[in-house]
Design a protein around this motif. Structure first.
Motif, PDB file in Angstrom:
ATOM      1  N   TRP A   1      34.507   7.914 -16.156  1.00 16.92           N
ATOM      2  CA  TRP A   1      34.289   7.940 -17.605  1.00 16.92           C
ATOM      3  C   TRP A   1      32.816   7.714 -17.932  1.00 16.92           C
ATOM      4  O   TRP A   1      32.122   6.984 -17.236  1.00 16.92           O
ATOM      5  CB  TRP A   1      35.124   6.839 -18.259  1.00 16.92           C
TER       6      TRP A   1
ATOM      7  N   SER B   1      41.456   9.807 -15.319  1.00 17.09           N
ATOM      8  CA  SER B   1      40.042   9.777 -14.969  1.00 17.09           C
ATOM      9  C   SER B   1      39.451  11.185 -14.919  1.00 17.09           C
ATOM     10  O   SER B   1      38.235  11.348 -14.835  1.00 17.09           O
ATOM     11  CB  SER B   1      39.851   9.073 -13.624  1.00 17.09           C
ATOM     12  N   ILE B   2      40.302  12.183 -14.968  1.00 17.86           N
ATOM     13  CA  ILE B   2      39.875  13.588 -15.022  1.00 17.86           C
ATOM     14  C   ILE B   2      41.112  14.362 -15.471  1.00 17.86           C
ATOM     15  O   ILE B   2      42.235  13.942 -15.192  1.00 17.86           O
ATOM     16  CB  ILE B   2      39.350  14.089 -13.650  1.00 17.86           C
TER      17      ILE B   2
ATOM     18  N   GLN C   1      36.136  11.107 -20.427  1.00 20.05           N
ATOM     19  CA  GLN C   1      36.068  11.671 -19.085  1.00 20.05           C
ATOM     20  C   GLN C   1      34.823  12.549 -18.960  1.00 20.05           C
ATOM     21  O   GLN C   1      34.230  12.935 -19.976  1.00 20.05           O
ATOM     22  CB  GLN C   1      37.332  12.497 -18.793  1.00 20.05           C
TER      23      GLN C   1
END
Lengths: 394, 81
Positions: A247, A313-314, A335
């Motif tokens: 992030w 996280s993605i 992100q």
């Protein structure tokens, strides 16, 4: 003493409506417990707490609209619980701990410091979260006989079979609010994130052939989808490229503690939600398929948890067999990258010097240029392509 | 399997997959995936439902024959006959 605050369930969320408390003053809570239900643009979300302790006071009243970051409750840390518990400790009668949890064994529960006598529910009342109540009703399961694994033995979604028929959007769900939430998040993305884009078209014939061989031996319920093979390869490639997994916060990149893939799910009737599949790189094909089914079904039946909306996280968007050939993704802040998987198409392809029909897919990456340069993004796509070419290892 | 039996079977299965889907408006030769906005997980769930109710193995190679109501009727009609 710490303050439990209204969590942000997405970059777009400014406030949430507290629907219901699932704990009372004096209750002992542990990290991950569902303690409240909050209504957001994404539906009614079960909110977890992220520390161990004892509920000292509930600050927000059900029905209140609480801004993100505003106090919801006071939590006393373990150890000082006895001093701050509002009611005198009453020895627990010889009651077995609230129905033996069927889930992972919890740390041995210390005796509850205070039986909250004034607010104690009637004996025999079953504590159950709203989402669990809806699913139980949909399945026709009597709640009385279920072992609860939530706070105080409350029945939560995890205690019910997931094969419930998906429910329609709950009455409180407002498609216009979700549209506004998406508008806010995507506007912020385009305003703040300097995107760069990369793309790579990859021959996935070998990977799909392997899938066909696996599925030929299986009945339909156990079959795998091409999306799972692509997700598995992507998760491994992301694990090898930690620079894109995390992030952008306060002007700097914070790496994630695992590959928590937000999987973009289109909702019928409009809208989009990307719940996280945690540690996706550690799941082999079958458990990953189970996780994908679970998260898609719960997204569509509005039964996600707060942490699933915030911990990605993605993000990966897979357009599927009826989608476009490729996509230039818009990163979901905070992100720093998003991976796009286009539709699998058959194209003339040069293999060993001859042209052959091959099944190929166009992989795209949108990267946040503040966090990484195109070189790093290119490494991710190269790793992903290599994993798909060596499909037997997936 | 008559067209109305096919429609009822598919409607029952879809009720658990895509409750919003209104199969009554779908013509026999329309692609169900297009008409009802089914993705690949939805379609796999439909195949799973058909497998569980009919006992037929339904290999992946046969999937294209199940894209329409007419196709599903013909596919399982053959089994009965």
């Amino acid at each position: 003493m710490t303050v439990f605050r209204m969590p942000s369930l997405g970059a777009d969320m400014e406030s949430g409506t507290l629907v219901e408390w699932l704990v009372r003053p004096g209750d002992r809570v542990k990290r991950g417990d569902v303690v409240a239900v909050v209504e957001t643009a994404k539906g009614a979300i079960e909110i977890e707490i992220f520390q161990d302790g004892v509920v000292r006071a509930l600050i927000a009243e059900p029905g209140a609209v609480v801004p993100v970051g505003a106090p919801l409750a006071e939590i006393a840390a373990e150890g000082v619980a006895a001093e701050v518990a509002p009611a005198p400790p009453i020895p627990q009668p010889a009651v077995t701990p609230p129905t033996a949890p069927a889930g992972p064994p919890a740390a041995p529960l210390p005796q509850r410091p205070a039986a909250p006598a004034p607010t104690a529910p009637q004996a025999g009342r079953v504590r159950v979260t709203p989402a669990a109540r809806r699913r139980a009703a949909a399945l026709g399961i009597p709640l009385e006989r279920l072992p609860g694994t939530g706070v105080d033995g409350a029945i939560c979604l995890a205690d019910l079979p997931s094969s419930a028929p998906p429910k329609r959007a709950p009455a409180g769900f407002d498609p216009a609010a979700m549209r506004a939430a998406i508008a806010a998040a995507m506007s912020r993305s385009k305003r703040e994130i300097p995107h760069y884009y990369l793309s790579e078209t990859v021959d996935v014939s070998a990977a799909l052939d392997r899938l066909t061989r696996i599925n030929a031996e299986r009945d339909p319920p156990a079959r795998l989808l091409p999306a799972v093979v692509l997700l598995r390869a992507a998760a491994l490639a992301i694990a090898a490229t930690p620079e894109v997994n995390g992030w952008w916060e306060d002007g700097r990149f914070r790496a994630a503690d695992g590959v928590h893939v937000g999987w973009a799910v289109a909702l019928r009737g409009g809208g989009l939600i990307a719940p996280a599949i945690r540690d996706a790189d550690r799941l082999a094909l079958d458990p990953l398929m189970a996780a994908l089914r679970d998260v898609v079904q719960r997204a569509r039946s509005f039964a996600l948890r707060g942490s699933e909306l915030t911990s990605a996280s993605i993000t990966i968007t897979s357009l599927g067999e009826r989608g476009a050939e490729s996509v230039l993704p818009v990163i979901h802040p905070p992100q720093v990258a998003m991976l796009g998987i286009g539709r699998v198409v058959t194209r003339p392809w040069v293999v060993d010097g001859t042209v052959q029909p091959r099944r190929v897919v166009t992989l795209t990456l949108a990267g946040d240029h503040r966090a990484t340069d195109g070189h790093v993004g290119g490494l991710l796509l190269t790793r992903l392509a290599a994993l798909l070419a060596d499909a037997e290892r997936l | 399997m008559t067209p109305s039996e096919t429609k009822r079977l598919v409607a029952e299965i879809l009720a658990g997959i895509a409750p919003e889907a209104d199969i009554s408006t779908v013509s026999g030769d329309a692609d169900l995936r297009e008409a009802l906005d089914l993705d690949s997980i939805d379609f796999l769930n439909l195949v799973t439902g058909l497998h569980e109710r009919t006992g037929r193995p339904i290999p992946e190679a046969d999937y294209p024959r199940l894209f329409t109501l007419d196709g599903i009727g013909a596919y399982f009609g053959e089994a009965a006959g």
